[in-house]
Scaffold this motif. Structure first.
Motif, short mmCIF file in Angstrom:
data_model
loop_
_atom_site.label_atom_id
_atom_site.label_comp_id
_atom_site.label_asym_id
_atom_site.label_seq_id
_atom_site.Cartn_x
_atom_site.Cartn_y
_atom_site.Cartn_z
N ARG A 57 0.87 -1.17 0.00
CA ARG A 57 0.00 0.00 0.00
C ARG A 57 0.90 1.22 0.00
N VAL A 58 0.34 2.36 -0.32
CA VAL A 58 1.12 3.60 -0.29
C VAL A 58 1.29 4.01 1.16
N ILE A 90 7.88 11.06 2.18
CA ILE A 90 7.77 10.81 0.75
C ILE A 90 6.79 9.66 0.51
N PRO A 91 5.76 9.87 -0.35
CA PRO A 91 4.84 8.76 -0.63
C PRO A 91 5.58 7.62 -1.35
N THR A 92 5.46 6.44 -0.77
CA THR A 92 6.27 5.29 -1.19
C THR A 92 5.39 4.05 -1.26
N ILE A 93 5.81 3.06 -2.05
CA ILE A 93 5.10 1.78 -2.13
C ILE A 93 6.12 0.67 -2.31
N GLY A 94 5.71 -0.55 -2.03
CA GLY A 94 6.60 -1.71 -2.19
C GLY A 94 7.72 -1.69 -1.18
N TYR A 95 8.93 -1.78 -1.63
CA TYR A 95 10.06 -1.72 -0.72
C TYR A 95 10.97 -0.56 -1.10
N ALA A 126 6.73 9.96 -5.55
CA ALA A 126 6.91 11.38 -5.83
C ALA A 126 8.07 11.89 -4.99
N ILE A 127 8.71 12.93 -5.46
CA ILE A 127 9.75 13.61 -4.68
C ILE A 127 9.54 15.11 -4.82
N LYS A 128 10.04 15.86 -3.86
CA LYS A 128 9.94 17.31 -3.93
C LYS A 128 11.12 17.84 -4.73
#
Length: 56
Positions: free
Chosen positions: A27-28, A35-40, A45-47
């Motif tokens: 899940r996100v 930082i919104p992340t998924i998986g491992y 997205a990055i700023k």
């Protein structure tokens, strides 16, 4: 010269290490830096330098 088998084996070892050290989420989630992340550890997205989110 490395063979294709060596490269694949090394990628599998690296992936396993990342999964153990970072965890694996289906899940996100926000990482420790927000930082919104998924998986491992895949950043969604990055700023940028301008402070705005850039999505991938």
């Amino acid at each position: 010269m490395s063979s294709a088998i060596d490269v694949i084996e090394n990628l599998n070892i690296l992936t396993s290490h990342i999964k153990v050290s970072e965890g694996e989420y289906f899940r996100v989630y926000s990482d420790p830096l927000g930082i919104p992340t998924i998986g491992y550890g895949y950043a969604l997205a990055i700023k940028g330098e301008d402070g705005r989110w850039k999505y991938y």
